[in-house]
Enzyme design. Structure first.
Site, PDB file in Angstrom:
ATOM      1  CE  LYS A 181      -2.029   3.162   1.627  1.00 58.13           C
ATOM      2  NZ  LYS A 181      -2.086   4.568   1.341  1.00 58.13           N
ATOM      3  N   GLY A 234       7.020   5.542   8.161  1.00 59.69           N
ATOM      4  CA  GLY A 234       6.204   5.923   8.349  1.00 59.69           C
ATOM      5  C   GLY A 234       5.387   7.091   9.452  1.00 59.69           C
ATOM      6  CB  SER A 235       4.198  10.521  10.899  1.00 59.59           C
ATOM      7  OG  SER A 235       2.939   9.444  10.963  1.00 59.59           O
ATOM      8  CD  GLU A 256      13.408   0.244   9.382  1.00 57.68           C
ATOM      9  OE1 GLU A 256      13.334   1.712  10.447  1.00 57.68           O
ATOM     10  OE2 GLU A 256      13.895  -0.114   8.568  1.00 57.68           O
ATOM     11  CB  CYS A 290      12.798   8.468   8.265  1.00 54.61           C
ATOM     12  SG  CYS A 290      13.981   7.247   6.901  1.00 54.61           S
ATOM     13  CD  GLU A 389       9.958  13.236  10.586  1.00 62.94           C
ATOM     14  OE1 GLU A 389       9.061  12.691  11.598  1.00 62.94           O
ATOM     15  OE2 GLU A 389      10.853  12.116  10.646  1.00 62.94           O
TER      16      GLU A 389
HETATM   17  P1  NAD Z   1       2.352   8.623   6.864  1.00 66.07           P
HETATM   18  O1  NAD Z   1       2.108   7.770   8.253  1.00 66.07           O
HETATM   19  O2  NAD Z   1       1.448  10.019   7.134  1.00 66.07           O
HETATM   20  O3  NAD Z   1       1.639   7.404   6.005  1.00 66.07           O
HETATM   21  C1  NAD Z   1       2.911   6.359   5.370  1.00 66.07           C
HETATM   22  C2  NAD Z   1       1.689   5.192   5.118  1.00 66.07           C
HETATM   23  O4  NAD Z   1       0.874   4.942   6.128  1.00 66.07           O
HETATM   24  C3  NAD Z   1       0.963   5.818   3.525  1.00 66.07           C
HETATM   25  O5  NAD Z   1       1.250   4.825   3.203  1.00 66.07           O
HETATM   26  C4  NAD Z   1      -0.634   5.852   3.988  1.00 66.07           C
HETATM   27  O6  NAD Z   1      -1.192   6.138   3.497  1.00 66.07           O
HETATM   28  C5  NAD Z   1      -0.191   5.098   5.192  1.00 66.07           C
HETATM   29  N1  NAD Z   1      -1.068   5.656   6.287  1.00 66.07           N
HETATM   30  C6  NAD Z   1      -1.952   6.507   6.685  1.00 66.07           C
HETATM   31  N2  NAD Z   1      -2.872   6.628   7.603  1.00 66.07           N
HETATM   32  C7  NAD Z   1      -2.991   5.086   8.206  1.00 66.07           C
HETATM   33  C8  NAD Z   1      -3.926   4.482   8.930  1.00 66.07           C
HETATM   34  N3  NAD Z   1      -4.412   4.861   9.697  1.00 66.07           N
HETATM   35  N4  NAD Z   1      -3.519   3.304   8.503  1.00 66.07           N
HETATM   36  C9  NAD Z   1      -2.597   2.168   7.453  1.00 66.07           C
HETATM   37  N5  NAD Z   1      -2.006   3.001   7.458  1.00 66.07           N
HETATM   38  C10 NAD Z   1      -1.819   4.114   6.778  1.00 66.07           C
HETATM   39  O7  NAD Z   1       3.573   9.497   6.919  1.00 66.07           O
HETATM   40  P2  NAD Z   1       4.170  10.030   5.628  1.00 66.07           P
HETATM   41  O8  NAD Z   1       3.887  11.356   6.372  1.00 66.07           O
HETATM   42  O9  NAD Z   1       3.996   9.654   4.526  1.00 66.07           O
HETATM   43  O10 NAD Z   1       5.944  10.004   5.490  1.00 66.07           O
HETATM   44  C11 NAD Z   1       5.891  10.918   6.525  1.00 66.07           C
HETATM   45  C12 NAD Z   1       6.918   9.901   7.779  1.00 66.07           C
HETATM   46  O11 NAD Z   1       7.928   8.637   7.983  1.00 66.07           O
HETATM   47  C13 NAD Z   1       7.595  10.736   9.202  1.00 66.07           C
HETATM   48  O12 NAD Z   1       7.343  10.472  10.061  1.00 66.07           O
HETATM   49  C14 NAD Z   1       9.412  10.324   8.195  1.00 66.07           C
HETATM   50  O13 NAD Z   1      10.181  10.208   9.321  1.00 66.07           O
HETATM   51  C15 NAD Z   1       8.959   8.496   8.299  1.00 66.07           C
HETATM   52  N6  NAD Z   1       9.623   7.374   7.670  1.00 66.07           N
HETATM   53  C16 NAD Z   1      10.062   6.893   8.574  1.00 66.07           C
HETATM   54  C17 NAD Z   1      11.302   5.876   7.538  1.00 66.07           C
HETATM   55  C18 NAD Z   1      11.794   5.187   8.704  1.00 66.07           C
HETATM   56  O14 NAD Z   1      13.076   3.935   7.740  1.00 66.07           O
HETATM   57  N7  NAD Z   1      12.644   5.062   9.712  1.00 66.07           N
HETATM   58  C19 NAD Z   1      11.744   6.893   5.388  1.00 66.07           C
HETATM   59  C20 NAD Z   1      10.985   7.066   5.732  1.00 66.07           C
HETATM   60  C21 NAD Z   1       9.985   8.135   6.305  1.00 66.07           C
END
Ligand code: NAD
Length: 487
Positions: A181, A234-235, A256, A290, A389
């Site tokens: 996804k 993600g976040s 992550e 990240c 962040e």
């Molecule tokens: P996000 O958490 O908003 O979204 C990430 C993914 O989760 C997207 O595909 C989104 O559609 C999905 N998502 C959103 N709500 C969801 C839910 N309720 N249930 C399941 N999936 C859901 O993050 P973002 O804004 O896309 O990315 C930025 C964040 O990602 C930052 O905090 C960054 O530090 C982190 N990040 C971490 C790494 C790592 O390896 N540690 C790498 C890249 C990004």
């Protein structure tokens, strides 16, 4: 029409069981080009019904051709996909640049990284082996690694190709079948990758991609009872929701998450060598990384010297359209731009000092999501800009006096992803490496991004589990103990 050109605009369906399909509910989402705000493509707005189809396809692949392949055969397929990715480097580069807003050079490097992940995991697939364990007389006990089964991969928008490569590469190498996804903001290269992988010989159902909103398709994937493992990048806030949803099905999760990663510069450091890392690790991908180094901690004796040298580099930073290939492109969306600008407003309101800023070039398209890279100095360690962040091209710099103070500052945020230490003192290098809370520590260098071979992941609120490197393969496997009584 599930896939193709519609009214002059490219339309992508979900990729399920080897074919493109419209979302079950028939709805679409429009992707924007952050460089100029124009419409880029239509994608399927997948929901729980699409996730069900994708999970069923993955499950069927496990009992079909894909599930019957040897590790060596899986590795060979990953190599073929890696080569096919490189053959399509021009297409993937332009798509990633338009979709995410990355300068072309960075987007191209991400394609190379994706190919390298597949090469690395292709070569690793038949190197993972279990053990025989000493036990009672009359027994032979074995441990073997088996795939989890169907793995779910939830990917953010900042490095779609790289994050796909590291998580899917390891999952497929171990023999899992995947449902991916991608993020609703940027997912075109992942969709093209599904086609490329299929054409290169990946059996039907081994990889399925469902696009859509996080709260719909993402939530359906993380709570699906037939998923056996979730890799989430993600976040923090979404990661917590994903882990809670997976817990209802007792499914293991790799998280992550974010960071507020420091680089610590001691007075004896080779500052000339450090400088490009100090700046680039903060502004690369417009700070939407990240492992971005958003905090620079500098020993007081060289504090002003480092600020002056970083400022000089900041003044040379140019921001413009991704395809103009400058130092920075736009951030991913106007929404992300607003978030970053709110932080900059807060900084101004609280009287934080701007040490230096880069420039948005005059011919940057009007409706692009451009943010000036900004270095803020003397930021109090507990200020929100030093703790949270921002996920934009904003770095804070602050002084310290002693090694103990540097450790305390480095460890003073909720995160623990990456840390850089710049010093020539060998004993201090090791003391610092042990003392800081981080999943990766770089001594006299900084850069998780390129380190495909290096295990990566966080401590504290940066998450748990490791991806990248050989280590990741164990995360995508389940250890089975087999005890044989033979007398
Ligand atoms: P996000 O958490 O908003 O979204 C990430 C993914 O989760 C997207 O595909 C989104 O559609 C999905 N998502 C959103 N709500 C969801 C839910 N309720 N249930 C399941 N999936 C859901 O993050 P973002 O804004 O896309 O990315 C930025 C964040 O990602 C930052 O905090 C960054 O530090 C982190 N990040 C971490 C790494 C790592 O390896 N540690 C790498 C890249 C990004």
């Amino acid at each position: 029409m599930a896939h193709g050109i519609e009214n002059g605009q490219r339309r992508y369906g979900n990729f399920i069981n080897g074919v493109w399909r419209d979302a079950v509910q028939g709805e679409v989402l429009t992707l924007k080009n952050p460089s100029d705000g124009s419409d880029l493509a239509l994608i399927a707005r997948g929901t729980a019904a699409d996730i069900d189809l994708a999970v069923d396809a993955a499950r069927a692949a496990l009992s079909g051709l894909w599930g019957k392949m040897t590790a060596t055969e899986r590795g060979r397929i990953l190599h073929k996909i890696s080569e096919a990715v490189l053959r399509e480097i021009d297409l993937l580069t332009v798509l990633e640049a338009r979709d995410v807003g990355k300068p072309l050079t960075q987007a191209r490097a991400d394609v190379v990284a994706l190919a390298r992940y597949l090469e690395f995991y292709g070569a690793s697939a038949d190197k993972v082996h279990g053990n025989t364990l000493p036990y009672q007389n009359g027994f032979t006990v074995l441990s073997v690694y088996e795939p989890h089964g169907v793995t779910g991969h939830i990917i953010p928008w900042n490095y779609p190709m790289q994050i796909l490569g590291r998580s899917l590469g390891a999952a497929l190498a171990m023999g899992n079948a995947a449902v991916v996804k991608p993020a609703e903001e940027a997912c075109l290269t992942i969709l093209e990758f599904a086609r490329i992988a299929h054409e290169a010989g990946l059996p039907t159902g081994a990889l399925n991609v469902v696009t859509g909103l996080g709260a719909e398709a993402g939530a359906a994937l993380s709570s699906h009872p037939q998923i056996n493992h979730i890799s989430f990048t993600g976040s923090l806030r979404t990661g917590e929701a994903v882990q809670a949803a997976a817990a209802k099905n007792a499914v293991p999760v790799t998280l992550e998450l974010g960071g507020k990663s420091p680089q610590i510069v001691f007075a004896d450091a080779d500052i000339e060598r450090a400088l490009p890392f100090l700046v680039n690790a903060g502004i690369q991908n417009a700070g939407q990384t990240c492992s971005a180094s958003s905090r620079i901690l500098v020993q007081r004796e060289v504090y002003e010297q480092v600020i002056a040298a970083m400022s000089e580099r900041y003044h040379a930073l140019k921001v413009g359209a991704a395809e103009a290939d400058l130092s920075l492109g736009p951030v991913v969306s106007t929404r992300q731009k607003a978030i970053i600008e709110d932080y900059l407003k807060l900084a101004k309101q609280d009287g934080l000092l701007v040490a230096a800023q880069g420039e948005i070039v005059p011919d940057a398209p009007k409706n692009g999501a451009y943010v000036r890279p900004t270095l803020l100095r003397d930021v109090p360690p507990q200020h929100r800009l030093a703790q949270e962040e921002i996920f934009g091209p904003v770095q804070v710099i602050m002084p310290f006096d002693t090694e103990e103070e540097a450790v305390a500052l480095a460890n003073s945020t909720p995160y623990g992803l990456v840390c850089g230490v710049w010093t020539k003192d060998g004993a201090r290098q090791l003391r610092m490496a042990h003392a800081v809370h981080a999943g990766q520590v770089f001594i006299n260098n900084y850069g998780a991004g390129g380190g495909i071979e290096l295990p990566f992941g966080g401590v504290k609120r940066s998450g748990h589990g490791r991806e990248k490197g050989f280590e990741a393969l164990y995360g995508f496997a389940s250890l089975k103990t087999i005890s044989v009584y033979h007398g």
